[in-house]
Motif scaffolding. Structure first.
Motif, PDB file in Angstrom:
ATOM      1  N   HIS A  25      -7.494   9.513   2.166  1.00 47.00           N
ATOM      2  CA  HIS A  25      -7.433   9.298   3.609  1.00 47.00           C
ATOM      3  C   HIS A  25      -6.724   7.979   3.890  1.00 47.00           C
ATOM      4  O   HIS A  25      -6.791   7.034   3.094  1.00 47.00           O
ATOM      5  CB  HIS A  25      -8.853   9.255   4.185  1.00 47.00           C
ATOM      6  CG  HIS A  25      -8.892   9.357   5.676  1.00 47.00           C
ATOM      7  ND1 HIS A  25      -8.789   8.247   6.466  1.00 47.00           N
ATOM      8  CD2 HIS A  25      -9.002  10.414   6.504  1.00 47.00           C
ATOM      9  CE1 HIS A  25      -8.846   8.614   7.753  1.00 47.00           C
ATOM     10  NE2 HIS A  25      -8.975   9.940   7.793  1.00 47.00           N
ATOM     11  N   ARG A  26      -6.049   7.896   5.012  1.00 43.28           N
ATOM     12  CA  ARG A  26      -5.248   6.701   5.316  1.00 43.28           C
ATOM     13  C   ARG A  26      -6.083   5.438   5.479  1.00 43.28           C
ATOM     14  O   ARG A  26      -5.548   4.339   5.409  1.00 43.28           O
ATOM     15  CB  ARG A  26      -4.387   6.948   6.538  1.00 43.28           C
ATOM     16  CG  ARG A  26      -5.164   7.178   7.799  1.00 43.28           C
ATOM     17  CD  ARG A  26      -4.249   7.432   8.992  1.00 43.28           C
ATOM     18  NE  ARG A  26      -5.030   7.649  10.181  1.00 43.28           N
ATOM     19  CZ  ARG A  26      -5.361   8.830  10.660  1.00 43.28           C
ATOM     20  NH1 ARG A  26      -4.998   9.919  10.016  1.00 43.28           N
ATOM     21  NH2 ARG A  26      -6.082   8.941  11.747  1.00 43.28           N
ATOM     22  N   ARG A  27      -7.398   5.568   5.702  1.00 42.84           N
ATOM     23  CA  ARG A  27      -8.223   4.359   5.842  1.00 42.84           C
ATOM     24  C   ARG A  27      -8.345   3.586   4.530  1.00 42.84           C
ATOM     25  O   ARG A  27      -8.700   2.420   4.525  1.00 42.84           O
ATOM     26  CB  ARG A  27      -9.608   4.709   6.378  1.00 42.84           C
ATOM     27  CG  ARG A  27     -10.564   5.272   5.379  1.00 42.84           C
ATOM     28  CD  ARG A  27     -11.988   5.372   5.905  1.00 42.84           C
ATOM     29  NE  ARG A  27     -12.105   6.236   7.037  1.00 42.84           N
ATOM     30  CZ  ARG A  27     -12.628   7.460   7.015  1.00 42.84           C
ATOM     31  NH1 ARG A  27     -13.096   7.950   5.888  1.00 42.84           N
ATOM     32  NH2 ARG A  27     -12.702   8.181   8.095  1.00 42.84           N
ATOM     33  N   TYR A  28      -8.044   4.239   3.392  1.00 43.86           N
ATOM     34  CA  TYR A  28      -8.134   3.571   2.091  1.00 43.86           C
ATOM     35  C   TYR A  28      -6.806   2.984   1.638  1.00 43.86           C
ATOM     36  O   TYR A  28      -6.738   2.381   0.571  1.00 43.86           O
ATOM     37  CB  TYR A  28      -8.657   4.554   1.042  1.00 43.86           C
ATOM     38  CG  TYR A  28     -10.035   5.069   1.380  1.00 43.86           C
ATOM     39  CD1 TYR A  28     -11.135   4.227   1.327  1.00 43.86           C
ATOM     40  CD2 TYR A  28     -10.226   6.381   1.786  1.00 43.86           C
ATOM     41  CE1 TYR A  28     -12.390   4.682   1.663  1.00 43.86           C
ATOM     42  CE2 TYR A  28     -11.481   6.846   2.123  1.00 43.86           C
ATOM     43  CZ  TYR A  28     -12.555   5.986   2.060  1.00 43.86           C
ATOM     44  OH  TYR A  28     -13.800   6.437   2.403  1.00 43.86           O
ATOM     45  N   HIS A  29      -5.745   3.139   2.422  1.00 38.97           N
ATOM     46  CA  HIS A  29      -4.431   2.588   2.080  1.00 38.97           C
ATOM     47  C   HIS A  29      -4.523   1.064   2.005  1.00 38.97           C
ATOM     48  O   HIS A  29      -5.025   0.409   2.921  1.00 38.97           O
ATOM     49  CB  HIS A  29      -3.398   3.006   3.132  1.00 38.97           C
ATOM     50  CG  HIS A  29      -2.028   2.482   2.856  1.00 38.97           C
ATOM     51  ND1 HIS A  29      -1.190   3.088   1.954  1.00 38.97           N
ATOM     52  CD2 HIS A  29      -1.361   1.417   3.337  1.00 38.97           C
ATOM     53  CE1 HIS A  29      -0.051   2.416   1.907  1.00 38.97           C
ATOM     54  NE2 HIS A  29      -0.139   1.393   2.741  1.00 38.97           N
ATOM     55  N   ARG A  31      -6.323  -0.659  -0.201  1.00 39.61           N
ATOM     56  CA  ARG A  31      -7.544  -1.123  -0.858  1.00 39.61           C
ATOM     57  C   ARG A  31      -7.360  -1.142  -2.370  1.00 39.61           C
ATOM     58  O   ARG A  31      -6.512  -0.459  -2.922  1.00 39.61           O
ATOM     59  CB  ARG A  31      -8.722  -0.235  -0.499  1.00 39.61           C
ATOM     60  CG  ARG A  31      -9.132  -0.360   0.935  1.00 39.61           C
ATOM     61  CD  ARG A  31     -10.548   0.122   1.090  1.00 39.61           C
ATOM     62  NE  ARG A  31     -10.988  -0.004   2.459  1.00 39.61           N
ATOM     63  CZ  ARG A  31     -11.979  -0.786   2.828  1.00 39.61           C
ATOM     64  NH1 ARG A  31     -12.635  -1.484   1.944  1.00 39.61           N
ATOM     65  NH2 ARG A  31     -12.330  -0.851   4.085  1.00 39.61           N
ATOM     66  N   LEU A  49     -17.009  -0.753  -0.570  1.00 36.44           N
ATOM     67  CA  LEU A  49     -17.075  -0.929   0.869  1.00 36.44           C
ATOM     68  C   LEU A  49     -18.008  -2.104   1.147  1.00 36.44           C
ATOM     69  O   LEU A  49     -18.369  -2.828   0.228  1.00 36.44           O
ATOM     70  CB  LEU A  49     -17.563   0.364   1.533  1.00 36.44           C
ATOM     71  CG  LEU A  49     -16.690   1.594   1.238  1.00 36.44           C
ATOM     72  CD1 LEU A  49     -17.308   2.826   1.837  1.00 36.44           C
ATOM     73  CD2 LEU A  49     -15.284   1.397   1.755  1.00 36.44           C
ATOM     74  N   LYS A  54     -17.572   3.968  -2.665  1.00 34.59           N
ATOM     75  CA  LYS A  54     -17.128   5.337  -2.424  1.00 34.59           C
ATOM     76  C   LYS A  54     -16.292   5.758  -3.621  1.00 34.59           C
ATOM     77  O   LYS A  54     -15.462   4.988  -4.104  1.00 34.59           O
ATOM     78  CB  LYS A  54     -16.278   5.366  -1.157  1.00 34.59           C
ATOM     79  CG  LYS A  54     -15.951   6.696  -0.630  1.00 34.59           C
ATOM     80  CD  LYS A  54     -17.067   7.178   0.219  1.00 34.59           C
ATOM     81  CE  LYS A  54     -16.563   8.247   1.158  1.00 34.59           C
ATOM     82  NZ  LYS A  54     -17.619   8.821   1.926  1.00 34.59           N
TER      83      LYS A  54
END
Length: 67
Positions: A25-29, A31, A49, A54
């Protein structure tokens, strides 16, 4: 482009838009995660997190080694 990662190694999650398979998902880009295990062609990456972690299954074209 496709690199083998070792268990315990750190990797940056950088989404490669030309390949949709195994894309996180783009929210993990952007990281940083730790390689936990290999599953077929993909890797299980543990991302820390705020208070928990996760586990994500990501193909190697979306991972880059941390320098």
């Amino acid at each position: 482009f496709l690199r083998e990662f070792q268990i315990g190694e750190k990797a940056n999650i950088v989404i490669e838009a030309s390949s949709q398979k195994g894309q996180p998902h783009r929210r993990y880009h952007g990281r940083v995660g730790t390689i936990v295990e290999k599953r077929g062609d993909a890797y299980m990456v543990r991302v820390q997190l705020e208070k928990s972690h996760k586990d994500l299954i990501i193909r190697p074209e979306h991972l880059k080694p941390v320098k």
